[in-house]
Scaffold this motif. Sequence first.
Motif: not given
Length: 307
Positions: A163-165, A297-302
């Motif tokens: 989901d984070a991608i 990267a997606g987790h960091v952005a979230s």
Amino acid sequence: MVRSRTPRFDALEAITNELIRILERGVLPWRKPWTAGDSARPLRHTGEPYQGVNNFLLTMRTMMAGYASPYWMTFAQAKILDAHVRKGEKSSVVVYYGQSKTGGDETEADDDDAPRIIRFQKSYRVFNADQIEGLPERFHPKPRVPQQHQESEPIPHMQAFFDAIDAQVSFTGREAYYMPAVDKIYMPEIARFEDPLHFYGVWAHEFGHWTKPRHRLNRDYGDARFGNTSYAREEIVAELCAVFLGQHLGFTAHTLEMNAAYLDNWLRVLKSDKHAIFKHAADAQRACDYLIAASEAGHVASSADVA
């Protein structure tokens, strides 16, 4: 002087032929659930995980031989640990890639004798810890207790990873595929899978294809059309990407259809090019690393959005 007529050992050919013999039996052994000890990946004697083609090869050999240890080492490395390989045990070939400079003066880059980078490939032989006597106990870790998962229910850490991608994914229909024209992945819903691990194995395969376009990894084997060699090469990369990503997350590679045509894809490529499995395993490792970085990267952005 009389030169020996013994042919030089060709590691690429030997490994490729080994893989061909296995595939001609009609099986993909790396699709079976497994861990050796407490690791999902083969490990060097230092504890460092193998990557790329050596990861793939030693995973396959561990599964086929039924080894319980994830550790591999050379004869000399075992000896340093005051251990010894049991008599009659057969080694496994792995490969090493490196580069060196040759010739010229580095200060004269335009000269014909300027230094050149020479890339080389060597092979060496390793044994699994189960083939060696006298090793410390750490080389025989206790088996990991497999986790139980609810049928048709998402597995939280796997679902969160995908989901984070930042990718377009549509959960609809009965087929799984990546459509380059719209840069979109199509997947059946998880409820259509008897085992949720198969859902993530299929999703990983399609995400492997998703890394191919020019604005991502720019992987190009030519005009890929269903059934041709370029198509077959890309399928091998997606399969190996799912193997490597599955080791990271805890599932095995999976596709919705496993038939003779799928095996023919592999065999056609391997029989025509002894370098293929090495190149495509490297491409698959890059794809796996790309997806892990994209998820992180997606987790960091979230997290930043929440903050």
